[in-house]
Design a protein around this motif. Structure first.
Motif, PDB file in Angstrom:
ATOM      1  N   GLN A  37       0.831  -1.206   0.000  1.00 18.86           N
ATOM      2  CA  GLN A  37       0.000   0.000   0.000  1.00 18.86           C
ATOM      3  C   GLN A  37       0.870   1.263   0.000  1.00 18.86           C
ATOM      4  OE1 GLN A  37      -2.500  -1.031   3.425  1.00 18.86           O
ATOM      5  NE2 GLN A  37      -4.244  -0.886   2.036  1.00 18.86           N
ATOM      6  N   HIS A  38       1.929   1.245   0.792  1.00 19.26           N
ATOM      7  CA  HIS A  38       2.852   2.376   0.846  1.00 19.26           C
ATOM      8  C   HIS A  38       3.495   2.603  -0.529  1.00 19.26           C
ATOM      9  CE1 HIS A  38       5.671   5.147   2.746  1.00 19.26           C
ATOM     10  NE2 HIS A  38       6.622   4.558   2.042  1.00 19.26           N
ATOM     11  N   ALA A  39       3.903   1.520  -1.170  1.00 17.26           N
ATOM     12  CA  ALA A  39       4.533   1.617  -2.490  1.00 17.26           C
ATOM     13  C   ALA A  39       3.554   2.140  -3.537  1.00 17.26           C
ATOM     14  CB  ALA A  39       5.089   0.258  -2.909  1.00 17.26           C
ATOM     15  N   VAL A  40       2.312   1.697  -3.482  1.00 17.23           N
ATOM     16  CA  VAL A  40       1.306   2.176  -4.437  1.00 17.23           C
ATOM     17  C   VAL A  40       1.083   3.670  -4.265  1.00 17.23           C
ATOM     18  CG1 VAL A  40      -1.149   2.063  -5.058  1.00 17.23           C
ATOM     19  CG2 VAL A  40       0.171  -0.043  -4.789  1.00 17.23           C
ATOM     20  N   ASP A  41       1.022   4.139  -3.013  1.00 17.96           N
ATOM     21  CA  ASP A  41       0.869   5.575  -2.767  1.00 17.96           C
ATOM     22  C   ASP A  41       2.060   6.359  -3.328  1.00 17.96           C
ATOM     23  OD1 ASP A  41      -1.544   5.115  -1.496  1.00 17.96           O
ATOM     24  OD2 ASP A  41      -0.715   5.289   0.526  1.00 17.96           O
ATOM     25  N   ALA A  42       3.265   5.852  -3.093  1.00 15.36           N
ATOM     26  CA  ALA A  42       4.468   6.521  -3.606  1.00 15.36           C
ATOM     27  C   ALA A  42       4.481   6.512  -5.128  1.00 15.36           C
ATOM     28  CB  ALA A  42       5.727   5.839  -3.051  1.00 15.36           C
ATOM     29  N   TRP A  43       4.051   5.421  -5.716  1.00  9.97           N
ATOM     30  CA  TRP A  43       3.990   5.277  -7.168  1.00  9.97           C
ATOM     31  C   TRP A  43       2.997   6.263  -7.768  1.00  9.97           C
ATOM     32  CZ3 TRP A  43       0.608   1.405 -10.020  1.00  9.97           C
ATOM     33  CH2 TRP A  43       0.973   1.303 -11.363  1.00  9.97           C
ATOM     34  N   ALA A  44       1.873   6.468  -7.087  1.00  8.98           N
ATOM     35  CA  ALA A  44       0.874   7.426  -7.578  1.00  8.98           C
ATOM     36  C   ALA A  44       1.461   8.841  -7.594  1.00  8.98           C
ATOM     37  CB  ALA A  44      -0.377   7.377  -6.712  1.00  8.98           C
ATOM     38  N   GLY A  50       8.528   3.295 -11.432  1.00  6.11           N
ATOM     39  CA  GLY A  50       7.768   2.052 -11.528  1.00  6.11           C
ATOM     40  C   GLY A  50       7.390   1.526 -10.154  1.00  6.11           C
ATOM     41  N   LEU A  51       6.304   0.770 -10.128  1.00  5.66           N
ATOM     42  CA  LEU A  51       5.810   0.218  -8.870  1.00  5.66           C
ATOM     43  C   LEU A  51       6.831  -0.705  -8.222  1.00  5.66           C
ATOM     44  CD1 LEU A  51       3.606  -0.165  -6.756  1.00  5.66           C
ATOM     45  CD2 LEU A  51       2.585  -1.899  -8.255  1.00  5.66           C
ATOM     46  N   ASP A  52       7.517  -1.508  -9.024  1.00  8.38           N
ATOM     47  CA  ASP A  52       8.502  -2.438  -8.455  1.00  8.38           C
ATOM     48  C   ASP A  52       9.611  -1.702  -7.716  1.00  8.38           C
ATOM     49  OD1 ASP A  52       9.358  -1.483 -10.963  1.00  8.38           O
ATOM     50  OD2 ASP A  52      10.643  -3.224 -11.293  1.00  8.38           O
ATOM     51  N   ALA A  53      10.058  -0.577  -8.235  1.00  7.41           N
ATOM     52  CA  ALA A  53      11.101   0.200  -7.562  1.00  7.41           C
ATOM     53  C   ALA A  53      10.591   0.762  -6.239  1.00  7.41           C
ATOM     54  CB  ALA A  53      11.579   1.331  -8.458  1.00  7.41           C
ATOM     55  N   HIS A  54       9.349   1.232  -6.243  1.00 11.34           N
ATOM     56  CA  HIS A  54       8.772   1.754  -5.001  1.00 11.34           C
ATOM     57  C   HIS A  54       8.571   0.631  -3.977  1.00 11.34           C
ATOM     58  CE1 HIS A  54       8.203   5.932  -6.076  1.00 11.34           C
ATOM     59  NE2 HIS A  54       7.692   5.563  -7.241  1.00 11.34           N
ATOM     60  N   LEU A  55       8.191  -0.537  -4.440  1.00  6.18           N
ATOM     61  CA  LEU A  55       8.019  -1.666  -3.529  1.00  6.18           C
ATOM     62  C   LEU A  55       9.362  -2.095  -2.940  1.00  6.18           C
ATOM     63  CD1 LEU A  55       5.947  -3.514  -2.279  1.00  6.18           C
ATOM     64  CD2 LEU A  55       6.189  -5.028  -4.235  1.00  6.18           C
ATOM     65  N   CYS A  56      10.381  -2.172  -3.761  1.00  3.49           N
ATOM     66  CA  CYS A  56      11.724  -2.493  -3.257  1.00  3.49           C
ATOM     67  C   CYS A  56      12.171  -1.457  -2.231  1.00  3.49           C
ATOM     68  CB  CYS A  56      12.727  -2.566  -4.402  1.00  3.49           C
ATOM     69  SG  CYS A  56      12.563  -4.034  -5.421  1.00  3.49           S
ATOM     70  N   GLN A  57      11.885  -0.181  -2.505  1.00  2.00           N
ATOM     71  CA  GLN A  57      12.256   0.881  -1.567  1.00  2.00           C
ATOM     72  C   GLN A  57      11.508   0.736  -0.249  1.00  2.00           C
ATOM     73  OE1 GLN A  57      14.727   3.350  -2.068  1.00  2.00           O
ATOM     74  NE2 GLN A  57      14.431   3.357   0.145  1.00  2.00           N
ATOM     75  N   ALA A  58      10.240   0.388  -0.313  1.00  2.00           N
ATOM     76  CA  ALA A  58       9.455   0.207   0.917  1.00  2.00           C
ATOM     77  C   ALA A  58      10.056  -0.906   1.772  1.00  2.00           C
ATOM     78  CB  ALA A  58       7.997  -0.107   0.574  1.00  2.00           C
ATOM     79  N   PHE A  59      10.425  -2.022   1.156  1.00  5.06           N
ATOM     80  CA  PHE A  59      11.037  -3.111   1.926  1.00  5.06           C
ATOM     81  C   PHE A  59      12.438  -2.750   2.394  1.00  5.06           C
ATOM     82  CE2 PHE A  59       7.635  -5.768   0.121  1.00  5.06           C
ATOM     83  CZ  PHE A  59       7.198  -6.360   1.295  1.00  5.06           C
ATOM     84  N   ASP A  60      13.180  -2.002   1.595  1.00  6.70           N
ATOM     85  CA  ASP A  60      14.495  -1.526   2.048  1.00  6.70           C
ATOM     86  C   ASP A  60      14.342  -0.624   3.266  1.00  6.70           C
ATOM     87  OD1 ASP A  60      15.791  -2.914   0.045  1.00  6.70           O
ATOM     88  OD2 ASP A  60      16.110  -1.147  -1.234  1.00  6.70           O
ATOM     89  N   ASP A  61      13.341   0.262   3.226  1.00  4.76           N
ATOM     90  CA  ASP A  61      13.093   1.152   4.359  1.00  4.76           C
ATOM     91  C   ASP A  61      12.700   0.370   5.607  1.00  4.76           C
ATOM     92  OD1 ASP A  61      13.685   3.297   2.725  1.00  4.76           O
ATOM     93  OD2 ASP A  61      11.582   3.888   2.429  1.00  4.76           O
ATOM     94  N   LEU A  62      11.854  -0.640   5.442  1.00  4.82           N
ATOM     95  CA  LEU A  62      11.474  -1.479   6.589  1.00  4.82           C
ATOM     96  C   LEU A  62      12.689  -2.197   7.167  1.00  4.82           C
ATOM     97  CD1 LEU A  62       8.120  -3.144   5.520  1.00  4.82           C
ATOM     98  CD2 LEU A  62       8.506  -1.677   7.507  1.00  4.82           C
ATOM     99  N   ARG A  63      13.522  -2.720   6.277  1.00  6.03           N
ATOM    100  CA  ARG A  63      14.733  -3.419   6.725  1.00  6.03           C
ATOM    101  C   ARG A  63      15.634  -2.470   7.507  1.00  6.03           C
ATOM    102  NH1 ARG A  63      16.145  -4.749   2.119  1.00  6.03           N
ATOM    103  NH2 ARG A  63      14.869  -6.590   1.960  1.00  6.03           N
ATOM    104  N   ALA A  64      15.821  -1.270   6.992  1.00  2.00           N
ATOM    105  CA  ALA A  64      16.662  -0.284   7.674  1.00  2.00           C
ATOM    106  C   ALA A  64      16.048   0.120   9.010  1.00  2.00           C
ATOM    107  CB  ALA A  64      16.849   0.943   6.781  1.00  2.00           C
ATOM    108  N   LEU A  65      14.760   0.278   9.023  1.00  2.00           N
ATOM    109  CA  LEU A  65      14.076   0.650  10.258  1.00  2.00           C
ATOM    110  C   LEU A  65      14.217  -0.436  11.316  1.00  2.00           C
ATOM    111  CD1 LEU A  65      12.188   2.666  11.700  1.00  2.00           C
ATOM    112  CD2 LEU A  65      10.274   1.435  10.693  1.00  2.00           C
ATOM    113  N   SER A  66      14.134  -1.682  10.892  1.00  2.00           N
ATOM    114  CA  SER A  66      14.193  -2.779  11.856  1.00  2.00           C
ATOM    115  C   SER A  66      15.603  -3.036  12.380  1.00  2.00           C
ATOM    116  CB  SER A  66      13.627  -4.064  11.256  1.00  2.00           C
ATOM    117  OG  SER A  66      14.472  -4.540  10.235  1.00  2.00           O
ATOM    118  N   THR A  67      16.604  -2.544  11.676  1.00  2.00           N
ATOM    119  CA  THR A  67      17.979  -2.748  12.128  1.00  2.00           C
ATOM    120  C   THR A  67      18.583  -1.498  12.752  1.00  2.00           C
ATOM    121  OG1 THR A  67      18.871  -2.227   9.940  1.00  2.00           O
ATOM    122  CG2 THR A  67      18.441  -4.550  10.421  1.00  2.00           C
TER     123      THR A  67
END
Length: 78
Positions: A37-44, A50-67
């Motif tokens: 959902q976060h990636a779709v909002d960023a993509w809009a 592209g959506l795939d780049a935004h989705l990868c960024q969302a998971f990268d951000d989550l990974r960074a946040l969790s570490t």
């Protein structure tokens, strides 16, 4: 909302079938949906990467946040 619940349940069940515990499967499915959902909002807002780049960024951000180590907060004085 029904589609969201159906997709989240399907992902959680697929994870359970691969041996992931119930709680962790639910957490992963819900986190994945939130990242999507976060990636779709960023993509809009910015469709060029592209959506795939935004989705990868969302998971990268989550990974960074969790570490990340949270900043030390000063203890309140009594």
């Amino acid at each position: 909302m029904a589609k969201h619940a159906m997709l989240t349940d399907a992902v959680a069940e697929a994870l359970r079938q691969r041996g992931v515990s119930d709680g962790l499967a639910d957490l992963a499915a819900r986190t994945g949906w939130a990242a999507f959902q976060h990636a779709v909002d960023a993509w809009a807002d910015d469709p060029a990467p592209g959506l795939d780049a935004h989705l990868c960024q969302a998971f990268d951000d989550l990974r960074a946040l969790s570490t990340a180590v949270p900043p030390t907060q000063a203890s309140p004085e009594h």
